[in-house]
Scaffold this motif. Structure first.
Motif, mmCIF file in Angstrom:
data_model
loop_
_atom_site.group_PDB
_atom_site.id
_atom_site.type_symbol
_atom_site.label_atom_id
_atom_site.label_comp_id
_atom_site.label_asym_id
_atom_site.label_seq_id
_atom_site.Cartn_x
_atom_site.Cartn_y
_atom_site.Cartn_z
ATOM 1 N N GLU A 255 6.383 -2.750 -1.071
ATOM 2 C CA GLU A 255 6.344 -3.930 -1.924
ATOM 3 C C GLU A 255 7.775 -4.291 -2.299
ATOM 4 O O GLU A 255 8.426 -3.553 -3.039
ATOM 5 N N SER A 256 8.254 -5.427 -1.765
ATOM 6 C CA SER A 256 9.631 -5.848 -2.026
ATOM 7 C C SER A 256 9.657 -7.025 -2.992
ATOM 8 O O SER A 256 8.735 -7.839 -3.027
ATOM 9 N N TYR A 272 10.582 8.809 -7.623
ATOM 10 C CA TYR A 272 9.709 8.963 -8.791
ATOM 11 C C TYR A 272 8.774 10.127 -8.516
ATOM 12 O O TYR A 272 7.879 10.040 -7.682
ATOM 13 N N TYR A 279 4.063 5.051 -6.555
ATOM 14 C CA TYR A 279 5.062 4.948 -5.494
ATOM 15 C C TYR A 279 5.984 6.169 -5.535
ATOM 16 O O TYR A 279 6.133 6.823 -6.564
ATOM 17 N N ARG A 281 9.339 6.066 -4.376
ATOM 18 C CA ARG A 281 10.731 5.727 -4.667
ATOM 19 C C ARG A 281 10.918 4.219 -4.742
ATOM 20 O O ARG A 281 10.080 3.451 -4.253
ATOM 21 N N ILE A 282 12.037 3.843 -5.372
ATOM 22 C CA ILE A 282 12.473 2.453 -5.383
ATOM 23 C C ILE A 282 13.828 2.386 -4.685
ATOM 24 O O ILE A 282 14.756 3.117 -5.037
ATOM 25 N N THR A 299 12.630 -2.430 -3.241
ATOM 26 C CA THR A 299 11.387 -2.134 -2.531
ATOM 27 C C THR A 299 10.773 -0.871 -3.104
ATOM 28 O O THR A 299 11.437 0.165 -3.199
ATOM 29 N N LYS A 300 9.500 -0.971 -3.478
ATOM 30 C CA LYS A 300 8.728 0.207 -3.879
ATOM 31 C C LYS A 300 7.963 0.709 -2.663
ATOM 32 O O LYS A 300 7.386 -0.064 -1.903
ATOM 33 N N GLU A 301 7.973 2.030 -2.502
ATOM 34 C CA GLU A 301 7.395 2.660 -1.316
ATOM 35 C C GLU A 301 6.141 3.446 -1.705
ATOM 36 O O GLU A 301 6.219 4.394 -2.482
ATOM 37 N N TYR A 302 5.008 3.038 -1.148
ATOM 38 C CA TYR A 302 3.729 3.657 -1.477
ATOM 39 C C TYR A 302 3.201 4.412 -0.259
ATOM 40 O O TYR A 302 2.876 3.794 0.758
#
Length: 369
Positions: A255-256, A272, A279, A281-282, A299-302
């Motif tokens: 998610e950017s 995180y 997520y 990390r950002i 960008t959040k990484e899920y």
């Protein structure tokens, strides 16, 4: 049917692009096809507000190989970026990779001897002799305090499994240092291409025929006939129409967001680590190239479970999947005119320099060098 190409290369990521470059340099005619609308595979960068956004997750180039470093520097100049992420656990920040800064933040230890003693005490309390799973391996490396705050939640999000159910080898590559050094990688050569990774791929594929938005499997027989050999860099089980079953992967969702400010978190990456944050990390992309733009992109990484409609990112190299891959590998070895290479075709987690080295080696073998 007359062969048009010496090699039809399926996939324009690093393995395919490097192999195509070496063959083209040797006078062989290549066609590179890719089902995406861009070349470069997962290292592709999308320009947003003048910022090179790593569309498929952050890629930091690092290697100890002068051969690989000299090779990539033919095509693009690299900056001096060093990856030094932070970990956020319930609002408190810790240094990564695990080093003397981290241990001081936890225990106030100031010397390597004090930090090692603290870790040994925590190992002894849990009576870990020979680690049987990821949790025990992690505690053996950094102690229970660090494990509980900075590893357990993050890892269980990443893999979608309890840490006790994950094999110990997954965590063995985790950097642990008894120095005050926040550089994640120890490699001699490190950096990010100035202007983004697209410059590297463009250089590799210059003068080579490339077809995008092209699915190999929709016209497999036609593409097979077009080349003397096929170089396949996709999922090995898909090549064989999943006849032995599906290999498992972990996938990711990104998610950017473009923010109307120059600096959001002051660093390229913050992990995180608590389980409750969905997520892992950002990423703030501008910091990879020391950007000074008025806006920023995060960008959040899920992490997520993989299915055949999602992108495969991380092979699940447990006993079951490794056994299945070895069966597919035997089928691959029986294919006389197909070369299998890269992360998906070899069902192996590769860093970028490892993919490049593998492609160079395979090309040299093909050329009889």
């Amino acid at each position: 049917m007359k062969t048009k190409y010496d090699y039809v290369i399926v996939g324009s990521g690093l393995f395919g692009a490097v192999f195509a470059y070496k063959m083209n340099q040797a006078g062989h005619k290549c066609l590179v096809i890719d089902k995406r609308d861009h070349q470069g595979g997962n290292i592709y960068c999308e320009n947003v507000e003048g910022i090179n956004v790593h569309k498929y997750g952050p890629h930091i180039f690092h290697t100890n190989s002068k051969e690989v470093w000299d090779f990539v520097n033919q095509f693009v100049e690299f900056n001096h970026f060093r990856y030094s992420p932070l970990a956020n656990y319930k609002g408190t920040l810790y240094n990564l990779p695990f080093n003397m800064h981290t241990f001081y933040q936890f225990w106030g230890t100031q010397t390597p001897e004090e930090a090692k003693q603290k870790i040994e005490e925590q190992k002894a309390e849990l009576n870990i002799k020979k680690p049987q799973n990821l949790e025990e391996q992690a505690i053996s490396l950094v102690g229970n305090d660090v494990y509980e705050r900075l590893i357990k939640g993050y890892t269980e999000k990443q893999w979608g499994r309890n840490a006790k159910d994950l094999p110990s080898f997954i965590i063995k590559r985790l950097p642990v240092r008894y120095t005050y050094d926040n550089n994640y990688f120890n490699d001699k050569y490190q950096g990010i291409p100035i202007g983004g990774y697209n410059k590297l791929i463009d250089g590799l594929l210059e003068g080579i025929d490339v077809q995008l938005n092209t699915d190999y499997f929709e016209n497999k027989s036609s593409f097979d006939e077009m080349g003397t050999k096929v170089v396949y860099t996709g999922k090995i089980d898909e090549f064989f129409d999943y006849q032995l079953g599906y290999l498992n992967y972990r996938s990711l969702r990104f998610e950017s967001e473009t923010l109307d400010k120059a600096n959001h978190q002051g660093i390229a990456a913050i992990n995180y680590t608590e389980r409750e944050v969905p997520y892992t990390r950002i990423i703030e992309h501008k910091h990879f190239e020391y950007g000074t733009q008025d806006k920023t992109v995060i960008t959040k990484e899920y992490p997520q479970e993989w299915d055949k409609d999602k992108e495969p990112y991380y092979p699940v190299n447990d006993e079951t999947n490794s056994s299945l891959y070895n069966r597919y590998k035997k089928l691959a070895e029986a294919e006389n005119n197909v070369i299998f290479g890269g992360r998906l075709a070899e069902y192996k987690y590769y860093d970028m320099h490892q993919v490049i080295a593998s492609a160079l080696k395979r090309a040299e073998k093909e050329l009889g060098l």
